[in-house]
Design a protein around this motif. Sequence first.
Motif, PDB file in Angstrom:
ATOM      1  N   THR A  99      11.505  10.751  12.933  1.00  0.00           N
ATOM      2  CA  THR A  99      12.075  11.622  11.909  1.00  0.00           C
ATOM      3  C   THR A  99      10.980  12.165  11.009  1.00  0.00           C
ATOM      4  OG1 THR A  99      13.599  11.780  10.035  1.00  0.00           O
ATOM      5  CG2 THR A  99      12.560   9.644  10.402  1.00  0.00           C
ATOM      6  N   TRP A 100      11.110  13.456  10.650  1.00  0.00           N
ATOM      7  CA  TRP A 100      10.162  14.004   9.674  1.00  0.00           C
ATOM      8  C   TRP A 100      10.696  13.854   8.246  1.00  0.00           C
ATOM      9  CZ3 TRP A 100      11.705  18.128  13.281  1.00  0.00           C
ATOM     10  CH2 TRP A 100      12.761  18.910  12.812  1.00  0.00           C
ATOM     11  N   HIS A 101      11.887  13.250   8.145  1.00  0.00           N
ATOM     12  CA  HIS A 101      12.408  12.938   6.816  1.00  0.00           C
ATOM     13  C   HIS A 101      11.776  11.637   6.340  1.00  0.00           C
ATOM     14  CE1 HIS A 101      15.325  16.102   7.316  1.00  0.00           C
ATOM     15  NE2 HIS A 101      15.739  15.577   8.452  1.00  0.00           N
ATOM     16  N   ARG A 102      12.134  11.246   5.142  1.00  0.00           N
ATOM     17  CA  ARG A 102      11.677   9.950   4.646  1.00  0.00           C
ATOM     18  C   ARG A 102      12.258   8.860   5.545  1.00  0.00           C
ATOM     19  NH1 ARG A 102      15.809   7.366   2.165  1.00  0.00           N
ATOM     20  NH2 ARG A 102      17.567   8.618   1.470  1.00  0.00           N
ATOM     21  N   THR A 103      11.638   7.711   5.541  1.00  0.00           N
ATOM     22  CA  THR A 103      12.075   6.606   6.382  1.00  0.00           C
ATOM     23  C   THR A 103      13.526   6.278   6.076  1.00  0.00           C
ATOM     24  OG1 THR A 103       9.814   5.783   6.167  1.00  0.00           O
ATOM     25  CG2 THR A 103      11.421   4.335   7.205  1.00  0.00           C
ATOM     26  N   THR A 104      14.315   6.140   7.113  1.00  0.00           N
ATOM     27  CA  THR A 104      15.747   6.011   6.934  1.00  0.00           C
ATOM     28  C   THR A 104      16.368   5.148   8.019  1.00  0.00           C
ATOM     29  OG1 THR A 104      17.825   7.273   6.913  1.00  0.00           O
ATOM     30  CG2 THR A 104      16.047   8.170   8.226  1.00  0.00           C
ATOM     31  N   SER A 105      17.503   4.567   7.699  1.00  0.00           N
ATOM     32  CA  SER A 105      18.264   3.783   8.676  1.00  0.00           C
ATOM     33  C   SER A 105      19.392   4.601   9.312  1.00  0.00           C
ATOM     34  CB  SER A 105      18.865   2.547   8.003  1.00  0.00           C
ATOM     35  OG  SER A 105      19.774   2.951   6.999  1.00  0.00           O
ATOM     36  N   GLN A 106      19.494   5.863   8.910  1.00  0.00           N
ATOM     37  CA  GLN A 106      20.599   6.701   9.362  1.00  0.00           C
ATOM     38  C   GLN A 106      20.234   7.469  10.638  1.00  0.00           C
ATOM     39  OE1 GLN A 106      23.614   6.428   7.655  1.00  0.00           O
ATOM     40  NE2 GLN A 106      22.361   4.806   6.771  1.00  0.00           N
ATOM     41  N   ALA A 107      20.943   7.181  11.713  1.00  0.00           N
ATOM     42  CA  ALA A 107      20.637   7.815  12.993  1.00  0.00           C
ATOM     43  C   ALA A 107      20.670   9.346  12.951  1.00  0.00           C
ATOM     44  CB  ALA A 107      21.585   7.289  14.071  1.00  0.00           C
ATOM     45  N   PRO A 108      21.623   9.973  12.259  1.00  0.00           N
ATOM     46  CA  PRO A 108      21.639  11.457  12.245  1.00  0.00           C
ATOM     47  C   PRO A 108      20.396  12.087  11.627  1.00  0.00           C
ATOM     48  CG  PRO A 108      23.751  10.587  11.545  1.00  0.00           C
ATOM     49  CD  PRO A 108      22.805   9.413  11.593  1.00  0.00           C
ATOM     50  N   ASP A 109      19.640  11.322  10.873  1.00  0.00           N
ATOM     51  CA  ASP A 109      18.435  11.868  10.232  1.00  0.00           C
ATOM     52  C   ASP A 109      17.232  11.912  11.166  1.00  0.00           C
ATOM     53  OD1 ASP A 109      19.117  10.361   6.985  1.00  0.00           O
ATOM     54  OD2 ASP A 109      19.776  12.251   7.872  1.00  0.00           O
ATOM     55  N   TYR A 110      17.378  11.310  12.334  1.00  0.00           N
ATOM     56  CA  TYR A 110      16.271  11.287  13.295  1.00  0.00           C
ATOM     57  C   TYR A 110      16.328  12.520  14.193  1.00  0.00           C
ATOM     58  CZ  TYR A 110      14.794   6.728  11.750  1.00  0.00           C
ATOM     59  OH  TYR A 110      14.307   5.696  10.987  1.00  0.00           O
ATOM     60  N   ASN A 111      15.149  13.096  14.409  1.00  0.00           N
ATOM     61  CA  ASN A 111      15.048  14.366  15.116  1.00  0.00           C
ATOM     62  C   ASN A 111      14.843  14.212  16.621  1.00  0.00           C
ATOM     63  OD1 ASN A 111      13.297  14.657  12.282  1.00  0.00           O
ATOM     64  ND2 ASN A 111      14.918  16.169  12.587  1.00  0.00           N
ATOM     65  N   TYR A 112      14.174  13.139  17.018  1.00  0.00           N
ATOM     66  CA  TYR A 112      13.862  12.947  18.428  1.00  0.00           C
ATOM     67  C   TYR A 112      14.176  11.512  18.822  1.00  0.00           C
ATOM     68  CZ  TYR A 112      11.220  17.217  17.563  1.00  0.00           C
ATOM     69  OH  TYR A 112      10.849  18.484  17.198  1.00  0.00           O
ATOM     70  N   TRP A 113      14.618  11.352  20.070  1.00  0.00           N
ATOM     71  CA  TRP A 113      15.021  10.048  20.585  1.00  0.00           C
ATOM     72  C   TRP A 113      14.416   9.800  21.952  1.00  0.00           C
ATOM     73  CZ3 TRP A 113      18.229   6.584  18.038  1.00  0.00           C
ATOM     74  CH2 TRP A 113      18.807   7.065  16.849  1.00  0.00           C
ATOM     75  N   GLY A 114      14.132   8.535  22.228  1.00  0.00           N
ATOM     76  CA  GLY A 114      13.750   8.148  23.568  1.00  0.00           C
ATOM     77  C   GLY A 114      14.965   7.865  24.425  1.00  0.00           C
ATOM     78  N   GLN A 115      14.705   7.508  25.668  1.00  0.00           N
ATOM     79  CA  GLN A 115      15.787   7.262  26.628  1.00  0.00           C
ATOM     80  C   GLN A 115      16.317   5.839  26.562  1.00  0.00           C
ATOM     81  OE1 GLN A 115      16.823  10.147  27.462  1.00  0.00           O
ATOM     82  NE2 GLN A 115      16.396  10.357  29.616  1.00  0.00           N
ATOM     83  N   GLY A 116      15.573   4.953  25.957  1.00  0.00           N
ATOM     84  CA  GLY A 116      16.039   3.587  25.798  1.00  0.00           C
ATOM     85  C   GLY A 116      15.470   2.631  26.827  1.00  0.00           C
ATOM     86  N   THR A 117      15.421   1.371  26.454  1.00  0.00           N
ATOM     87  CA  THR A 117      14.996   0.308  27.360  1.00  0.00           C
ATOM     88  C   THR A 117      15.934  -0.884  27.168  1.00  0.00           C
ATOM     89  OG1 THR A 117      13.106  -1.037  28.105  1.00  0.00           O
ATOM     90  CG2 THR A 117      13.294  -0.666  25.734  1.00  0.00           C
TER      91      THR A 117
END
Length: 123
Positions: A99-117
């Motif tokens: 996220t380019w926002h301030r550090t946050t616990s809110q998923a909608p605030d994140y801009n990019y995601w990985g595929q998961g492990t």
Amino acid sequence: QVQLVESGGGLVQAGGSLRLSCAASGLSFDFYSMGWFRQAPGKEREFVGAISWSGSSTYYSDSVKGRFTVSRDSAKNTVYLQMGRLKPEDTAVYYCAATWHRTTSQAPDYNYWGQGTQVTVSS
């Protein structure tokens, strides 16, 4: 193109440890705060931990505080999740996010995601 690629998941016994890695490319890594989330079958995605762009601040959910540690290596454009004293309830797919926002616990605030492990903790 931004890519976040998680690795390090697997099967571990309860009480054991794992270290997840998330390699970032296609973005200015030092300008992004990074977070880790997880999603267990039938449950909503939940916040695990996050680290500020500078690495000076970290945040954790109550369920992992004291057991998990988030860190980052700017030279490698990589963020880590060190998991210890694992419990069966930690079983989930783990995702890293930027996220380019301030550090946050809110998923909608994140801009990019990985595929998961996948992390599976056996009892």
